[in-house]
Design an enzyme around this catalytic site. Structure first.
Site, PDB file in Angstrom:
ATOM      1  CE  LYS A 234      44.310  46.649  35.832  1.00  0.00           C
ATOM      2  NZ  LYS A 234      43.397  46.795  36.982  1.00  0.00           N
TER       3      LYS A 234
ATOM      4  CE  LYS B  44      36.583  44.416  33.545  1.00  0.00           C
ATOM      5  NZ  LYS B  44      37.071  45.592  34.340  1.00  0.00           N
TER       6      LYS B  44
ATOM      7  CG  ASP C 149      40.404  48.886  36.591  1.00  0.00           C
ATOM      8  OD1 ASP C 149      41.640  48.831  36.457  1.00  0.00           O
ATOM      9  OD2 ASP C 149      39.728  48.001  37.189  1.00  0.00           O
ATOM     10  CD  GLU C 150      37.870  47.888  39.914  1.00  0.00           C
ATOM     11  OE1 GLU C 150      38.744  48.037  40.786  1.00  0.00           O
ATOM     12  OE2 GLU C 150      38.085  47.335  38.821  1.00  0.00           O
TER      13      GLU C 150
ATOM     14  CG  HIS D  67      34.112  44.847  37.903  1.00  0.00           C
ATOM     15  ND1 HIS D  67      34.267  44.804  39.273  1.00  0.00           N
ATOM     16  CD2 HIS D  67      35.354  44.739  37.377  1.00  0.00           C
ATOM     17  CE1 HIS D  67      35.552  44.680  39.561  1.00  0.00           C
ATOM     18  NE2 HIS D  67      36.241  44.633  38.436  1.00  0.00           N
TER      19      HIS D  67
ATOM     20  CE  LYS E 114      44.409  42.116  41.142  1.00  0.00           C
ATOM     21  NZ  LYS E 114      44.812  43.395  40.525  1.00  0.00           N
TER      22      LYS E 114
HETATM   23  C1  CAP Z   1      42.263  43.079  37.472  1.00  0.00           C
HETATM   24  C2  CAP Z   1      41.218  44.101  37.912  1.00  0.00           C
HETATM   25  C3  CAP Z   1      39.833  43.484  38.187  1.00  0.00           C
HETATM   26  C4  CAP Z   1      39.782  42.343  39.157  1.00  0.00           C
HETATM   27  C5  CAP Z   1      38.385  42.156  39.758  1.00  0.00           C
HETATM   28  C6  CAP Z   1      41.682  44.833  39.137  1.00  0.00           C
HETATM   29  O1  CAP Z   1      43.465  43.706  37.168  1.00  0.00           O
HETATM   30  O2  CAP Z   1      41.040  45.071  36.903  1.00  0.00           O
HETATM   31  O3  CAP Z   1      39.046  44.557  38.673  1.00  0.00           O
HETATM   32  O4  CAP Z   1      40.139  41.169  38.513  1.00  0.00           O
HETATM   33  O5  CAP Z   1      38.342  41.044  40.607  1.00  0.00           O
HETATM   34  O6  CAP Z   1      41.346  46.033  39.214  1.00  0.00           O
HETATM   35  O7  CAP Z   1      42.288  44.267  40.018  1.00  0.00           O
HETATM   36  P1  CAP Z   1      44.772  42.827  36.860  1.00  0.00           P
HETATM   37  P2  CAP Z   1      37.424  39.776  40.269  1.00  0.00           P
HETATM   38  O8  CAP Z   1      44.519  41.999  35.666  1.00  0.00           O
HETATM   39  O9  CAP Z   1      45.847  43.846  36.630  1.00  0.00           O
HETATM   40  O10 CAP Z   1      45.039  41.997  38.057  1.00  0.00           O
HETATM   41  O11 CAP Z   1      37.743  39.411  38.854  1.00  0.00           O
HETATM   42  O12 CAP Z   1      37.838  38.724  41.254  1.00  0.00           O
HETATM   43  O13 CAP Z   1      36.039  40.218  40.456  1.00  0.00           O
HETATM   44 MG    MG Z   2      39.740  46.320  38.026  1.00  0.00          MG
END
Ligand code: CAP
Ligand code: MG
Length: 417
Positions: free
Chosen positions: A153, A179, A181-182, A271, A312
């Site tokens: 991040k 990992k 990010d998406e 994801h 969150k």
């Molecule tokens: C989490 C995350 C994930 C979410 C996806 C984000 O970051 O990388 O993409 O958890 O949601 O971009 O928010 P943090 P879910 O650890 O900094 O919160 O797992 O509900 O599909």
């Molecule tokens: Mg993410």
């Protein structure tokens, strides 16, 4: 063939029926039975006009049955679909039936696909996961605790060198998986191929230093042929995992990638970005439970299923979905659930109390936001899951792990809002 031919309230499904559970609010002027008949008709082989086909097409018709009220205007309805209606092994064809036009019909004010009971023949027409939770011991050294993952991040914007360095620090600090990010794919500030090469090089150094297997969930999301090319690139460079944004890439693309990763021996991390467009509103859409079922059939090894409401993001029945992902499905492998989104060491014990230790734990902000940086954040998260495994309270373990103490001081023991 008329709508009422698709309704038999006392119908007994046969073992090769796909049975779908829907929750609906009938459209104006329609009873629940009227609406249910229209759902079964329009999702199999009927339409609004009466038909008199010569050939016996009724064998492909679905049947609505078991209608029950669940509130003032809402009804639960089950629909049984004959196996012959479907193209075995094709998720898009099946979804075009059970989650197609019916979601937009006037005959229902709202409709949600809640759950599916899969017949053996249909489930077996899919590969399922190659490894499932077996990744913990086959590809990682995390058989006795939740495997840990981290997303660098900020989500995007780091250079390749910065990305690989963050990965190195997290791995050395005790994380098992870096990992992407998406929304990080092949952008100019962090190109895919360079990122793979430099991050896997950093991975190798971290493995040498820690003596633990370290891996990288590399986001290959792109056009389908390009995704296959990227998966081959990862395998060629010694990577064992790829990540796919399965909802935005689509089920067909996922099936294509799964076919290729079988030969490559590479695991798939799913994801679910955009899942909330389908499952967020409880009275309409497609439940996350069903999305997870489609993903297991398609063959993902891990999938995000939420944090049981601790993190969150809004979640739907994380524990129930996780139980289905571990349940027996005619011998198909299970899927390792991933808890992610607003997690930090201070709530790991509550998370594992709620979901059990057979999950992957991902923390991005919960590691890189640590006051002392990434490696300290990783040490704190690792200590939190090891304390839980060893039956020791976080506060007690924090006395011997200063990084955990700092994390507890910084974030306390509640999840972010
Ligand atoms: C989490 C995350 C994930 C979410 C996806 C984000 O970051 O990388 O993409 O958890 O949601 O971009 O928010 P943090 P879910 O650890 O900094 O919160 O797992 O509900 O599909
Ligand atoms: Mg993410």
């Amino acid at each position: 063939m008329e709508y009422d031919d698709f309704l038999d309230e006392s119908y007994e499904p046969t073992e090769d029926n796909l049975v779908c559970a829907f929750r609906l609010v009938p459209g104006a002027g329609l009873s629940a039975a009227d609406a249910a008949a229209r759902v079964a008709s329009e999702s199999s082989n009927g339409t609004w006009a009466a038909l008199s086909p010569d050939s016996d097409v009724r064998r492909y018709s679905a049947t609505a049955f078991d209608i029950s009220g669940v509130g003032e205007h809402e009804f639960d309805v089950r629909v049984a679909y004959p196996l012959e209606l479907f193209e075995e092994g094709s998720l898009p064809q099946i979804l075009s039936c059970i989650a197609g036009n019916i979601l937009g019909m006037k005959a229902v004010e709202t409709i949600r696909l809640l759950d599916c009971a899969w017949p053996e023949a249909l489930a077996q027409s899919f590969p399922g996961p190659q490894f499932g939770s077996g990744v913990r011991s086959e590809l990682l050294d995390a058989a006795d605790r939740p495997p840990l993952a981290t997303v660098p991040k900020p989500k995007v914007g780091l250079s390749t060198a910065e990305h690989a360095q963050v990965g190195y620090e997290a791995w050395v600090g005790g994380v098992d998986l870096l990992k992407d990010d998406e929304n990080l794919t092949d952008q100019s500030f962090n190109p895919f191929e360079q990122r793979v090469a430099e991050s896997l090089e950093a991975r190798d150094r971290a493995e040498d230093e820690t003596g633990e297997r370290k891996e990288y969930l590399i986001n290959i999301t792109a056009e389908t042929d390009e995704m296959v090319r990227r998966a081959e690139f990862v395998a060629d460079r010694g990577g064992s995992f790829v990540m796919v944004d399965i909802v935005t890439a689509g089920w067909s693309a996922l099936q294509t990638v799964r076919r290729r990763t079988e030969d490559l021996g590479v695991a798939i991390h799913a994801h679910r970005a955009m899942h909330a467009a389908f499952d967020r509103l409880p009275q309409h859409g497609v439940s996350m439970r069903c999305l997870a079922q489609f993903a297991r059939l398609a063959g993902v090894d891990h999938i995000h299923t939420g944090t049981a409401g601790l993190g969150k993001l809004e979640n739907e029945d994380t524990a129930g979905i996780n139980a289905w992902l571990r349940s027996d499905l005619y011998g198909l492998n299970d899927v390792l659930p991933v808890a992610s989104g607003g997690l930090h060491p201070g709530i790991v014990d509550q998370l594992l109390d709620a979901l059990g230790p057979d999950i992957m734990v991902q923390a991005g902000g919960g590691i890189h936001g640590h006051p002392d940086g990434t490696e300290a954040g990783a040490r704190a998260l690792r200590a939190s899951v090891e304390a839980y495994r060893d039956g020791e309270a976080l506060q007690s373990r924090a006395k011997s792990v200063p990084e955990l103490e700092t994390a507890l001081e910084a974030w306390g023991t509640e999840g972010p809002r």
